[in-house]
Design an enzyme around this catalytic site. Structure first.
Site, PDB file in Angstrom:
ATOM      1  N   THR A 159       0.868  -1.179   0.000  1.00  0.00           N
ATOM      2  CA  THR A 159       0.000   0.000   0.000  1.00  0.00           C
ATOM      3  C   THR A 159       0.903   1.225   0.000  1.00  0.00           C
ATOM      4  O   THR A 159       1.995   1.189   0.555  1.00  0.00           O
ATOM      5  CB  THR A 159      -0.876   0.062   1.261  1.00  0.00           C
ATOM      6  OG1 THR A 159      -0.015   0.181   2.394  1.00  0.00           O
ATOM      7  CG2 THR A 159      -1.717  -1.177   1.418  1.00  0.00           C
TER       8      THR A 159
ATOM      9  N   GLU B 132      -5.778  -4.059   0.280  1.00  0.00           N
ATOM     10  CA  GLU B 132      -6.005  -5.145   1.240  1.00  0.00           C
ATOM     11  C   GLU B 132      -7.172  -6.042   0.830  1.00  0.00           C
ATOM     12  O   GLU B 132      -7.410  -7.075   1.438  1.00  0.00           O
ATOM     13  CB  GLU B 132      -6.306  -4.562   2.630  1.00  0.00           C
ATOM     14  CG  GLU B 132      -5.094  -3.959   3.340  1.00  0.00           C
ATOM     15  CD  GLU B 132      -4.867  -2.499   2.991  1.00  0.00           C
ATOM     16  OE1 GLU B 132      -5.356  -2.054   1.934  1.00  0.00           O
ATOM     17  OE2 GLU B 132      -4.186  -1.803   3.768  1.00  0.00           O
TER      18      GLU B 132
ATOM     19  N   LYS C 298     -14.085  16.718  12.499  1.00  0.00           N
ATOM     20  CA  LYS C 298     -14.875  16.638  13.729  1.00  0.00           C
ATOM     21  C   LYS C 298     -15.127  18.037  14.248  1.00  0.00           C
ATOM     22  O   LYS C 298     -14.268  18.645  14.862  1.00  0.00           O
ATOM     23  CB  LYS C 298     -14.156  15.760  14.750  1.00  0.00           C
ATOM     24  CG  LYS C 298     -14.125  14.320  14.228  1.00  0.00           C
ATOM     25  CD  LYS C 298     -13.429  13.345  15.119  1.00  0.00           C
ATOM     26  CE  LYS C 298     -13.561  11.954  14.516  1.00  0.00           C
ATOM     27  NZ  LYS C 298     -12.361  11.140  14.598  1.00  0.00           N
TER      28      LYS C 298
ATOM     29  N   TRP D 124     -19.711  15.022  12.800  1.00  0.00           N
ATOM     30  CA  TRP D 124     -18.764  14.710  11.731  1.00  0.00           C
ATOM     31  C   TRP D 124     -19.179  15.349  10.422  1.00  0.00           C
ATOM     32  O   TRP D 124     -20.352  15.333  10.055  1.00  0.00           O
ATOM     33  CB  TRP D 124     -18.683  13.186  11.534  1.00  0.00           C
ATOM     34  CG  TRP D 124     -17.966  12.475  12.641  1.00  0.00           C
ATOM     35  CD1 TRP D 124     -17.545  13.018  13.814  1.00  0.00           C
ATOM     36  CD2 TRP D 124     -17.586  11.098  12.676  1.00  0.00           C
ATOM     37  NE1 TRP D 124     -16.927  12.064  14.586  1.00  0.00           N
ATOM     38  CE2 TRP D 124     -16.941  10.870  13.904  1.00  0.00           C
ATOM     39  CE3 TRP D 124     -17.722  10.033  11.784  1.00  0.00           C
ATOM     40  CZ2 TRP D 124     -16.435   9.623  14.274  1.00  0.00           C
ATOM     41  CZ3 TRP D 124     -17.224   8.790  12.155  1.00  0.00           C
ATOM     42  CH2 TRP D 124     -16.573   8.589  13.380  1.00  0.00           C
TER      43      TRP D 124
HETATM   44  P1  ADP Z   1      -3.608   3.153  -1.344  1.00  0.00           P
HETATM   45  O1  ADP Z   1      -2.381   2.416  -1.675  1.00  0.00           O
HETATM   46  O2  ADP Z   1      -3.636   4.621  -1.678  1.00  0.00           O
HETATM   47  O3  ADP Z   1      -4.209   2.838   0.008  1.00  0.00           O
HETATM   48  P2  ADP Z   1      -5.792   1.729  -2.324  1.00  0.00           P
HETATM   49  O4  ADP Z   1      -6.262   1.541  -3.713  1.00  0.00           O
HETATM   50  O5  ADP Z   1      -5.592   0.551  -1.493  1.00  0.00           O
HETATM   51  O6  ADP Z   1      -4.547   2.569  -2.451  1.00  0.00           O
HETATM   52  O7  ADP Z   1      -6.760   2.777  -1.616  1.00  0.00           O
HETATM   53  C1  ADP Z   1      -7.913   2.344  -1.004  1.00  0.00           C
HETATM   54  C2  ADP Z   1      -8.708   3.512  -0.502  1.00  0.00           C
HETATM   55  O8  ADP Z   1      -9.100   4.360  -1.576  1.00  0.00           O
HETATM   56  C3  ADP Z   1     -10.009   3.110   0.119  1.00  0.00           C
HETATM   57  O9  ADP Z   1      -9.851   2.678   1.444  1.00  0.00           O
HETATM   58  C4  ADP Z   1     -10.818   4.392   0.005  1.00  0.00           C
HETATM   59  O10 ADP Z   1     -10.503   5.290   1.024  1.00  0.00           O
HETATM   60  C5  ADP Z   1     -10.355   4.953  -1.300  1.00  0.00           C
HETATM   61  N1  ADP Z   1     -11.317   4.609  -2.349  1.00  0.00           N
HETATM   62  C6  ADP Z   1     -11.281   3.597  -3.228  1.00  0.00           C
HETATM   63  N2  ADP Z   1     -12.336   3.615  -4.051  1.00  0.00           N
HETATM   64  C7  ADP Z   1     -13.086   4.686  -3.691  1.00  0.00           C
HETATM   65  C8  ADP Z   1     -14.333   5.260  -4.144  1.00  0.00           C
HETATM   66  N3  ADP Z   1     -15.013   4.753  -5.163  1.00  0.00           N
HETATM   67  N4  ADP Z   1     -14.791   6.348  -3.498  1.00  0.00           N
HETATM   68  C9  ADP Z   1     -14.135   6.899  -2.462  1.00  0.00           C
HETATM   69  N5  ADP Z   1     -12.966   6.414  -1.999  1.00  0.00           N
HETATM   70  C10 ADP Z   1     -12.450   5.315  -2.593  1.00  0.00           C
END
Ligand code: ADP
Length: 539
Positions: A185, A330, A438, A443
């Site tokens: 990640t 993940e 917050k 929120w």
């Molecule tokens: P990184 O390596 O940046 O974590 P990921 O692809 O694993 O890359 O990122 C996952 C995160 O991206 C999610 O937990 C969420 O916060 C955000 N995310 C993914 N798809 C969407 C979506 N359609 N809308 C909003 N947020 C998203």
């Protein structure tokens, strides 16, 4: 009592074996990094994959070894996916957009034995070669004619490496829980964390992903994965397309609007997958040349929230169904999506937008719940905000060589996202846990404010962060990058938001900036923005 069925173990190599035998109409088309278009079928891909598996064996690669790639979406990258995992080793895709220190960290942490690299990224490795002594050699993914002169030690040429080897290779049999792929990640704080996929998780995810209620792939699909193979395995497309019998169109290094459009147009792409930023580039380009997307049936938009204006443009102007999807590294990455339903197909524009602005329903195989700070389940009423927890056969149960288990609780994984879930099961991301604002005990969703702000015609990009406030703990601050040649004032923007969100959500201030910082995966780097404007409301 146990069932009386065969215990045949799932293996990624079986996917390509199947496609080569039965999906003989499909093709794999690549915009080559060296220039020009390459095309072949799954049969040829399998033959070359077996040559590569033999070559890897001759290099001394053993089961469990990590073999890395620094590469674009191409047919050679596809062959590496199958050869490395199929022989029992681990395909480790490195994101070349990470900072050099992160790449060094990742290579050493994974203990990569060999690295396969595209021509584009050879200089990147040359610059860090003294810091990655674990690596035994480097294979440039090209032919002899295009081999660069390079200071990298033990440099090999992909085509020369595989040429002398046999097209026969017997895939070994092993436990389906065997590691197959490794992806880190990007991590906005701390070191990147490694997610180790298994053959079982990858195959089950791929089978689930093809269905029409998911990514909608079939033998007639011509899939263009713009999402990189170095970012959660291009959302599993290299595995789900051969199962579905779809053709794949790999864009190589050409991710800009013009290159993508040319490929979509000439190769008649029918299914597209990528993040909103990429589609912004494509849509702007199409508009500028008065083009169309006539061959395209659906576009998957994920990775960050799909703006309403983008989904409407796809659907109402170009006749392309947008599939808003959510997932993460993940989760291999598929979690939820907004597939076609009878309701959506009959709904008017407003009703459709209300559903499609959500991140969708969990796909089969993923369970979801929202919880409070004590991990107690919260109602699925579409209003209550909670921490989004997931579980399923393709969800990580821990990180590779990392003791941090704080996100893994009671057999569930805490996604780090805050969301609502409505009575029909549609999940909506409200924010990242660390980004939700917050204010006076309530929120505020920074994402929702950003989505509204980019709806203003003068706004190119928007970022909302919570900034310390003497009275309310935190208050939202809105940063805006204007479109070139467009103008707007703070009052224009506040006025525009006025009827879209609750009064107390309206940002206290708007700051216009030339650009915003992004992570390696193109997401807003809010830690940096918050640090820069830390004292904005205090002074
Ligand atoms: P990184 O390596 O940046 O974590 P990921 O692809 O694993 O890359 O990122 C996952 C995160 O991206 C999610 O937990 C969420 O916060 C955000 N995310 C993914 N798809 C969407 C979506 N359609 N809308 C909003 N947020 C998203």
């Amino acid at each position: 009592m146990l069932g009386i069925m065969m215990d045949k173990q799932l293996n990624i190599a079986d996917i390509l074996e199947y496609a080569a035998q039965y999906n003989t109409d499909a093709e794999i088309v690549t915009r080559q990094v060296e220039g020009g278009i390459h095309r072949y079928d799954y049969r040829s891909a399998l033959r070359r994959t077996k040559q590569l598996a033999n070559a890897l064996q001759s290099l001394g690669v053993e089961q469990g070894d990590r073999i890395a790639t620094l590469a674009w979406n191409t047919y050679r990258h596809f062959e590496i996916y199958y050869a490395v995992s199929g022989m029992g080793a681990v395909t480790h895709t490195i994101n070349p957009r990470l900072f050099a220190e992160q790449i060094i960290y990742i290579i050493n942490h994974a203990e990569d034995k060999y690295i396969f690299v595209d021509l584009t990224f050879v200089p990147l490795l040359e610059a860090i070669k003294d810091h990655i002594p674990v690596v035994k050699g480097f294979v440039v993914m090209t032919d002899k004619a295009h081999m660069p002169t390079s200071s990298l030690p033990n440099l090999m040429c992909y085509e020369d490496l595989i040429a002398p080897h046999s097209e026969d290779f017997a895939w070994p049999e092993f436990d389906e829980k065997t590691a197959a792929g490794l992806c880190y990640t990007s991590g906005t704080t701390g070191h990147p964390k490694g997610v180790m996929y298994s053959h079982r998780s990858t195959v089950i995810h791929a089978v689930s992903a093809c269905r029409s209620s998911a990514l909608n792939l079939g033998p007639l699909s011509r899939v263009l994965p713009v999402v990189p193979m170095f970012h959660v395995c291009a959302w599993g497309i290299p595995y789900s397309s051969p199962i579905a019998g779809s053709s794949i169109i790999f864009p190589g290094a050409g991710m800009d609007g013009a290159s993508l459009y040319e490929l979509i147009d000439t190769e008649k792409a029918s299914a597209l997958l990528g993040v909103p930023t990429v589609w912004l580039g494509l849509l702007n380009y199409i508009e500028s040349i008065n083009g169309n997307l006539d061959s395209v049936e659906n576009v998957v938009i994920g990775g960050s929230a799909a703006p309403r204006s983008m989904m409407e443009k796809f659907q109402d102007v170009y006749g392309v169904f947008p599939i808003h999807a959510w997932g993460m590294t993940e989760m291999s990455p598929m979690g939820s999506l907004c597939a076609k339903t009878p309701y959506l197909m009959a709904a008017d524009k407003e009703a459709r937008a209300r559903v499609q602005s959500k991140q969708g329903r969990a796909v089969f195989g993923v369970e979801m719940k929202i919880v409070d700070d004590q991990d107690q389940a919260l109602p699925h009423d579409g209003k209550t905000f909670g921490k989004l927890m997931v579980r399923g056969p393709w969800v990580a149960s821990g990180y590779y060589k990392n003791d941090d288990r704080s996100a893994f609780r009671d057999g569930w994984f805490d996604t780090g996202d805050v969301s609502t879930i409505d009575a029909d099961g549609y999940m909506q991301i409200v924010d990242r846990s660390k980004d939700v604002i917050k204010s006076g005990g309530e929120w505020i969703s920074s994402i929702e404010l950003e989505n509204h702000a980019v709806g203003h015609k003068a706004v190119a990009e928007a970022c909302v962060v919570g900034i310390a406030h003497p009275k309310w703990d935190e208050r939202p601050l809105l940063l805006i990058v204007r479109k070139p040649d467009a103008d707007c004032s703070k009052e224009d923007i506040i006025g525009f938001l006025d009827d879209k969100v609750a009064k107390w959500w309206i940002p206290d201030d708007v700051v216009f900036v030339d650009s915003l910082p992004h992570t390696a995966t193109g997401k807003l780097l809010k830690t940096e923005v918050r640090a820069k404007f830390e004292r904005h409301y205090l002074e």
